[in-house]
Write a protein that holds these residues in place. Structure first.
Motif, PDB file in Angstrom:
ATOM      1  N   GLU A   1       0.838  -1.210   0.000  1.00  0.00           N
ATOM      2  CA  GLU A   1       0.000   0.000   0.000  1.00  0.00           C
ATOM      3  C   GLU A   1       0.873   1.261   0.000  1.00  0.00           C
ATOM      4  O   GLU A   1       0.598   2.221  -0.711  1.00  0.00           O
ATOM      5  CB  GLU A   1      -0.908   0.005   1.230  1.00  0.00           C
ATOM      6  CG  GLU A   1      -1.872   1.181   1.258  1.00  0.00           C
ATOM      7  CD  GLU A   1      -1.680   2.084   2.466  1.00  0.00           C
ATOM      8  OE1 GLU A   1      -1.066   1.634   3.462  1.00  0.00           O
ATOM      9  OE2 GLU A   1      -2.119   3.233   2.415  1.00  0.00           O
ATOM     10  N   HIS A   2       1.950   1.235   0.815  1.00  0.00           N
ATOM     11  CA  HIS A   2       2.887   2.369   0.818  1.00  0.00           C
ATOM     12  C   HIS A   2       3.442   2.596  -0.589  1.00  0.00           C
ATOM     13  O   HIS A   2       3.483   3.733  -1.076  1.00  0.00           O
ATOM     14  CB  HIS A   2       4.076   2.068   1.740  1.00  0.00           C
ATOM     15  CG  HIS A   2       3.820   2.380   3.180  1.00  0.00           C
ATOM     16  ND1 HIS A   2       3.971   3.632   3.709  1.00  0.00           N
ATOM     17  CD2 HIS A   2       3.421   1.587   4.197  1.00  0.00           C
ATOM     18  CE1 HIS A   2       3.680   3.593   5.005  1.00  0.00           C
ATOM     19  NE2 HIS A   2       3.349   2.357   5.328  1.00  0.00           N
ATOM     20  N   ILE A   3       3.888   1.517  -1.220  1.00  0.00           N
ATOM     21  CA  ILE A   3       4.543   1.644  -2.536  1.00  0.00           C
ATOM     22  C   ILE A   3       3.551   2.169  -3.574  1.00  0.00           C
ATOM     23  O   ILE A   3       3.862   3.087  -4.348  1.00  0.00           O
ATOM     24  CB  ILE A   3       5.155   0.288  -2.965  1.00  0.00           C
ATOM     25  CG1 ILE A   3       6.262  -0.117  -1.979  1.00  0.00           C
ATOM     26  CG2 ILE A   3       5.693   0.354  -4.397  1.00  0.00           C
ATOM     27  CD1 ILE A   3       6.783  -1.533  -2.160  1.00  0.00           C
TER      28      ILE A   3
ATOM     29  N   THR B   1       3.255  -2.654  10.569  1.00  0.00           N
ATOM     30  CA  THR B   1       4.508  -3.410  10.398  1.00  0.00           C
ATOM     31  C   THR B   1       4.914  -3.308   8.929  1.00  0.00           C
ATOM     32  O   THR B   1       4.058  -3.293   8.040  1.00  0.00           O
ATOM     33  CB  THR B   1       4.340  -4.886  10.787  1.00  0.00           C
ATOM     34  OG1 THR B   1       3.343  -5.480   9.960  1.00  0.00           O
ATOM     35  CG2 THR B   1       3.947  -5.029  12.241  1.00  0.00           C
ATOM     36  N   HIS B   2       6.237  -3.226   8.685  1.00  0.00           N
ATOM     37  CA  HIS B   2       6.711  -2.957   7.321  1.00  0.00           C
ATOM     38  C   HIS B   2       7.756  -3.958   6.881  1.00  0.00           C
ATOM     39  O   HIS B   2       8.577  -4.396   7.698  1.00  0.00           O
ATOM     40  CB  HIS B   2       7.297  -1.537   7.247  1.00  0.00           C
ATOM     41  CG  HIS B   2       6.284  -0.513   7.587  1.00  0.00           C
ATOM     42  ND1 HIS B   2       6.046  -0.111   8.879  1.00  0.00           N
ATOM     43  CD2 HIS B   2       5.384   0.152   6.812  1.00  0.00           C
ATOM     44  CE1 HIS B   2       5.070   0.775   8.884  1.00  0.00           C
ATOM     45  NE2 HIS B   2       4.647   0.951   7.650  1.00  0.00           N
ATOM     46  N   CYS B   3       7.746  -4.293   5.592  1.00  0.00           N
ATOM     47  CA  CYS B   3       8.808  -5.118   5.019  1.00  0.00           C
ATOM     48  C   CYS B   3      10.122  -4.362   5.229  1.00  0.00           C
ATOM     49  O   CYS B   3      10.171  -3.133   5.073  1.00  0.00           O
ATOM     50  CB  CYS B   3       8.563  -5.338   3.534  1.00  0.00           C
ATOM     51  SG  CYS B   3       7.159  -6.417   3.213  1.00  0.00           S
TER      52      CYS B   3
ATOM     53  N   THR C   1       3.721   9.110   8.048  1.00  0.00           N
ATOM     54  CA  THR C   1       3.651   8.625   9.431  1.00  0.00           C
ATOM     55  C   THR C   1       2.812   7.361   9.410  1.00  0.00           C
ATOM     56  O   THR C   1       1.849   7.262   8.641  1.00  0.00           O
ATOM     57  CB  THR C   1       2.962   9.659  10.342  1.00  0.00           C
ATOM     58  OG1 THR C   1       1.682   9.965   9.795  1.00  0.00           O
ATOM     59  CG2 THR C   1       3.793  10.919  10.445  1.00  0.00           C
ATOM     60  N   CYS C   2       3.202   6.377  10.221  1.00  0.00           N
ATOM     61  CA  CYS C   2       2.498   5.099  10.158  1.00  0.00           C
ATOM     62  C   CYS C   2       2.775   4.269  11.405  1.00  0.00           C
ATOM     63  O   CYS C   2       3.834   4.365  12.004  1.00  0.00           O
ATOM     64  CB  CYS C   2       2.946   4.330   8.912  1.00  0.00           C
ATOM     65  SG  CYS C   2       1.957   2.857   8.650  1.00  0.00           S
ATOM     66  N   CYS C   3       1.776   3.429  11.798  1.00  0.00           N
ATOM     67  CA  CYS C   3       1.939   2.604  13.000  1.00  0.00           C
ATOM     68  C   CYS C   3       2.075   1.123  12.670  1.00  0.00           C
ATOM     69  O   CYS C   3       2.240   0.307  13.564  1.00  0.00           O
ATOM     70  CB  CYS C   3       0.743   2.810  13.927  1.00  0.00           C
ATOM     71  SG  CYS C   3      -0.800   2.209  13.213  1.00  0.00           S
TER      72      CYS C   3
HETATM   73 ZN   LIG Z   1       2.912   1.732   7.164  1.00  0.00          ZN
END
Ligand SMILES: [Zn+2]
Length: 402
Positions: free
Chosen positions: A100-102, A197-199, A193-195
């Protein structure tokens, strides 16, 4: 406050913790630890599942700065425990979230589109953009997003204070954030900004597949899959195309034209069938009317047809009643059932609803309607010709004595 062990490294698989509280609830136990590796639902990302020692954690939620683990059984307060999450689910959620970020970052860079909504479900995810992207732009977005995956850009997660937050450039800035603010960045791809978990790098997302997009509230809603979900989608889609290609004996690239061609042929066949069916009904109408004597100026037609659909049955009755002053009771035997339509010409007083009751009793059938028109059906097809004759005699008597 619960320490979030997953905050900077989504690869840490286990941690030790101490049970601060355990309260009985309607469905299990709410357990609070001093620290946890279990991600609670938040920021559009679904909750982890996992274990505290051998106790199943079904869901986790944030309550202020506390993370509450919804567990199947009781755990003693003060106990030292080991916490672990279900790895397959965590990887899947992390891939969808990082995808989603990408996609959001790429849509912003390519088209200045702003992400105004994100939803993650157990088997799909959606992003809402504030502008409409046509088919070509969606294709471009998908290709560019996957190029960002190949570049294997590492994630940069930093905590900044309010003052620094004001100075840094991000794709999306949320107003009114206080205290420690977590900033997530894939350099050159996305920053916000984000809470979640990320690759640890974009390459871990594996593959990004946009499966669908529609115009939505003046912008675009995009459905997408990442990682293994995307691969499974490719496998299923190929299976569908393989099946259609075999059915039509064509190559994959010719599947669409083969389906379109068959659709056109089917429409031609339907039109031809309708023409033939109308011709047949005209012929049958003339035949039935010519073989019937009028009683008191009205013709009584009772006929048993074979495999005639309800629409054709009605058309035949209508044709008879509009050609000459008459009452038409038309049966069609189809499979193990018999269907019937009853109709009268304008000016004939006999009630078709009442006549239908007579047919129902004769055939042990069910049906009804109005004075002008009625219909019904029965499973009693044995002796249908005799029954039709009985109804004809009844009808003749009624018309004669009217
Ligand atoms: Zn995120």
């Amino acid at each position: 406050m619960t320490e979030k062990v997953y905050y900077f490294d989504s690869h840490i698989e286990e941690c030790e913790a101490v049970v601060l509280s355990c309260e009985k609830t309607k469905n299990g136990y709410d357990v609070v630890l001093d620290r946890t590796i279990i991600f609670p639902e938040g920021g559009g990302q679904l909750s982890d599942t996992g274990y505290i020692d051998d106790v199943r954690v079904l869901y986790a939620r944030e309550d202020g700065d506390i993370i509450v683990h919804e567990c199947e059984s009781e755990i003693e307060k003060g106990k030292k425990v080991r916490v672990r999450f279900d790895k397959g689910r965590r990887l899947d959620m992390t891939q969808q979230h990082s995808g989603e970020h990408i996609l959001s970052g790429t849509a912003n860079r390519l088209f200045q589109a702003t992400n105004v909504g994100f939803h993650m479900a157990e088997d799909y995810s959606t992003i809402d953009l504030d502008i409409f992207l046509d088919e070509d732009k969606i294709k471009q977005l998908e290709i560019e997003a996957n190029r960002a995956v190949y570049k294997n850009i590492p994630v940069d997660i930093r905590i900044v204070d309010e003052a620094e937050y004001e100075t840094i450039e991000l794709r999306k800035k949320t107003k009114g954030l206080k205290g420690e603010i977590r900033v997530v960045r894939y350099e050159g791809v996305d920053s916000c900004t984000c809470c979640g978990t990320h690759c640890m790098s974009t390459g871990e997302v594996g593959t990004i597949k946009i499966t669908s997009s529609i115009k939505y509230k003046g912008g675009t809603r995009i459905w997408f899959l990442c990682g293994e979900r995307a691969i499974r989608h490719y496998i299923e889609t190929q299976k569908i195309v393989d099946t259609i290609a075999r059915r039509f004996s064509v190559k994959h690239e010719d599947v669409v034209s083969a389906v379109v061609r068959q659709g056109d042929e089917l429409n031609d066949c339907k039109a031809q069938l309708k023409r033939k069916s109308t011709e047949l009904i005209n012929y049958r109408t003339a035949e039935l009317l010519s073989s019937c004597e009028a009683i008191n100026g009205k013709k009584c037609i009772v006929s048993v047809e074979k495999d005639m659909g309800m629409a054709d049955l009605k058309q035949l009755a209508e044709k008879i009643c509009s050609s000459e002053k008459s009452v038409a009771v038309i049966f069609s035997v189809s499979g193990d059932s018999v269907f019937y339509q009853l109709m009268r010409s304008e000016g004939v007083k006999l009630s078709m609803r009442e006549l239908c009751n007579v047919v129902n009793v004769t055939l042990s059938g069910k049906g009804g309607g109005r004075d002008e028109y009625a219909q019904g059906s029965s499973k009693n097809i044995a002796g249908i010709e005799d029954s039709a004759l009985q109804i004809l005699n009844y009808l003749r008597n009624v018309i004669k004595n009217a």
